[in-house]
Design a protein around this motif. Structure first.
Motif, short mmCIF file in Angstrom:
data_model
loop_
_atom_site.label_atom_id
_atom_site.label_comp_id
_atom_site.label_asym_id
_atom_site.label_seq_id
_atom_site.Cartn_x
_atom_site.Cartn_y
_atom_site.Cartn_z
N ASP A 1 13.77 -49.56 -41.62
CA ASP A 1 13.72 -50.36 -40.41
C ASP A 1 15.15 -50.60 -39.95
OD1 ASP A 1 11.75 -53.35 -39.54
OD2 ASP A 1 12.77 -51.85 -38.31
N VAL A 2 15.28 -51.07 -38.74
CA VAL A 2 16.61 -51.38 -38.23
C VAL A 2 17.27 -52.40 -39.14
CG1 VAL A 2 17.87 -52.38 -36.29
CG2 VAL A 2 15.93 -50.87 -35.87
N LYS A 3 18.52 -52.14 -39.44
CA LYS A 3 19.36 -53.00 -40.28
C LYS A 3 18.90 -53.07 -41.74
CE LYS A 3 21.02 -55.96 -36.53
NZ LYS A 3 22.30 -55.25 -36.41
N MET A 4 17.86 -52.34 -42.11
CA MET A 4 17.40 -52.33 -43.50
C MET A 4 17.86 -51.03 -44.15
SD MET A 4 16.02 -55.19 -43.38
CE MET A 4 15.29 -55.37 -45.00
N LYS A 5 18.30 -51.12 -45.39
CA LYS A 5 18.73 -49.93 -46.10
C LYS A 5 18.44 -50.11 -47.59
CE LYS A 5 23.41 -51.79 -46.46
NZ LYS A 5 24.82 -51.67 -46.03
N GLU A 6 18.23 -48.98 -48.24
CA GLU A 6 17.99 -48.98 -49.67
C GLU A 6 18.81 -47.86 -50.30
OE1 GLU A 6 15.21 -52.12 -50.12
OE2 GLU A 6 16.05 -50.83 -51.68
N LYS A 7 19.33 -48.10 -51.47
CA LYS A 7 20.07 -47.06 -52.18
C LYS A 7 19.11 -46.00 -52.69
CE LYS A 7 23.80 -50.09 -53.72
NZ LYS A 7 24.50 -50.67 -54.89
N GLY A 8 19.61 -44.77 -52.64
CA GLY A 8 18.88 -43.68 -53.24
C GLY A 8 19.39 -43.41 -54.63
N ASP A 9 19.43 -42.14 -55.00
CA ASP A 9 19.82 -41.78 -56.36
C ASP A 9 21.33 -41.69 -56.56
OD1 ASP A 9 17.03 -39.55 -56.22
OD2 ASP A 9 17.12 -41.52 -57.19
N ILE A 10 22.06 -41.41 -55.47
CA ILE A 10 23.52 -41.21 -55.61
C ILE A 10 24.27 -41.95 -54.50
CG2 ILE A 10 23.46 -39.05 -56.92
CD1 ILE A 10 23.88 -37.63 -54.14
N PRO A 11 24.21 -43.28 -54.43
CA PRO A 11 24.84 -44.00 -53.33
C PRO A 11 26.35 -44.22 -53.48
CG PRO A 11 23.79 -45.52 -54.84
CD PRO A 11 23.49 -44.14 -55.36
N GLU A 12 26.88 -43.96 -54.66
CA GLU A 12 28.29 -44.29 -54.90
C GLU A 12 29.20 -43.51 -53.98
OE1 GLU A 12 25.69 -45.16 -58.15
OE2 GLU A 12 26.21 -43.19 -57.32
N GLY A 13 30.12 -44.22 -53.33
CA GLY A 13 31.08 -43.59 -52.42
C GLY A 13 30.59 -43.48 -50.99
N TYR A 14 29.35 -43.95 -50.75
CA TYR A 14 28.75 -43.86 -49.42
C TYR A 14 28.26 -45.23 -48.97
CZ TYR A 14 28.32 -38.93 -50.81
OH TYR A 14 28.57 -37.66 -51.25
N SER A 15 28.18 -45.41 -47.66
CA SER A 15 27.49 -46.54 -47.08
C SER A 15 26.75 -46.03 -45.85
CB SER A 15 28.45 -47.67 -46.72
OG SER A 15 29.38 -47.22 -45.74
N VAL A 16 25.86 -46.86 -45.32
CA VAL A 16 25.07 -46.45 -44.16
C VAL A 16 24.98 -47.60 -43.18
CG1 VAL A 16 23.67 -44.68 -45.31
CG2 VAL A 16 22.94 -47.09 -45.34
N SER A 17 24.57 -47.22 -41.98
CA SER A 17 24.38 -48.22 -40.93
C SER A 17 23.20 -47.80 -40.07
CB SER A 17 25.63 -48.31 -40.06
OG SER A 17 25.41 -49.12 -38.93
N ARG A 18 22.33 -48.77 -39.79
CA ARG A 18 21.24 -48.50 -38.86
C ARG A 18 21.11 -49.69 -37.92
NH1 ARG A 18 15.05 -46.65 -40.10
NH2 ARG A 18 14.62 -45.79 -38.02
N GLU A 19 21.81 -49.59 -36.82
CA GLU A 19 21.82 -50.65 -35.81
C GLU A 19 20.73 -50.45 -34.77
OE1 GLU A 19 23.81 -53.40 -35.88
OE2 GLU A 19 24.38 -52.65 -37.86
#
Lengths: 113, 114
Positions: B51-69
């Motif tokens: 959903d907008v502004k919602m995020k969950e880590k997957g299997d390899i999140p290290e070194g990454y970030s995400v954005s869903r505006e």
């Protein structure tokens, strides 16, 4: 973590022959899906089979699922050069939230004219 | 037909740079996903959003970030690119999580970090 493992890793056949590839997985599933990836491109969904189904057909594709053996097979009949691609199985488990899928490493299929 | 587009097909960046990969889908899908694909390893899930502004880590999140505006857009950010992040990055979307459904993929971004 990788749930599905495809076998073989690579397959080379001639046009008109059938291609069979297998996928084994480790934990229980809600459904299993097969995808195709042409060289250097995104994946395209081919077929979805639910855990209570044993066989499904779509055009020249036939998928079987054996939940007791935790395995699935994809058969492509009368292959064409255009079937040259990598094929991936992906599983969705009962505890996987939000439509998450676990993909295998893929089978690379080459169909020669 | 669902269309998932990614901002670049090829990208070359230097170690330490901040990298933005953009993904847009045009079918009002709830779920969006970022994967990386490396030879012999298949697709590995980095992050996903339901959903907008919602995020969950997957299997390899290290070194990454995400954005869903916005619902249609899901961005993957490499805060400080490293050479081991050289890979093919694939974005996907799916309708919603309430029933089995397929994922629709973008064409991929091949990122090289020098």
């Amino acid at each position: 973590s990788q749930q599905g493992e495809e076998d073989p890793q690579a397959l080379s056949i001639q046009e008109g022959e059938n291609a069979t590839m297998n996928c084994s997985y480790k934990t229980s599933i809600n459904n299993l899906q097969w995808y195709r990836q042409n060289s250097g491109r995104g994946l395209v969904h081919l077929i979805l089979i639910r855990s209570n189904e044993r066989e499904k057909h779509s055009g020249r594709l036939r998928v079987t699922l054996d939940t007791s053996k935790k395995s699935s097979s994809l058969l492509i009949t009368a292959s064409r050069a255009a079937d040259t691609a990598s094929y991936f199985c992906a599983t969705e488990g009962p505890t996987d939230s939000w439509g998450k899928l676990q993909f295998g490493a893929g089978t690379q299929v080459v169909v020669t004219p | 037909d669902v269309k998932v587009t990614q901002s670049s097909r090829y990208l070359v960046k230097r170690t330490g740079e901040k990298v933005f990969l953009e993904c847009v889908q045009d079918m009002d899908h709830e779920n969006m996903f970022w994967y990386r694909q490396d030879p012999g390893l298949g697709l590995r899930l980095i992050y996903f959003s339901y959903d907008v502004k919602m995020k969950e880590k997957g299997d390899i999140p290290e070194g990454y970030s995400v954005s869903r505006e916005k619902k249609e857009r899901f961005s993957l950010i490499l805060e400080s690119a490293s050479t081991n992040q050289t890979s093919m990055y694939l974005c996907a979307s799916s309708l919603w999580a309430g029933r089995p459904n397929e994922q629709f993929f973008g064409p991929g971004t091949r990122l090289t970090v020098l």
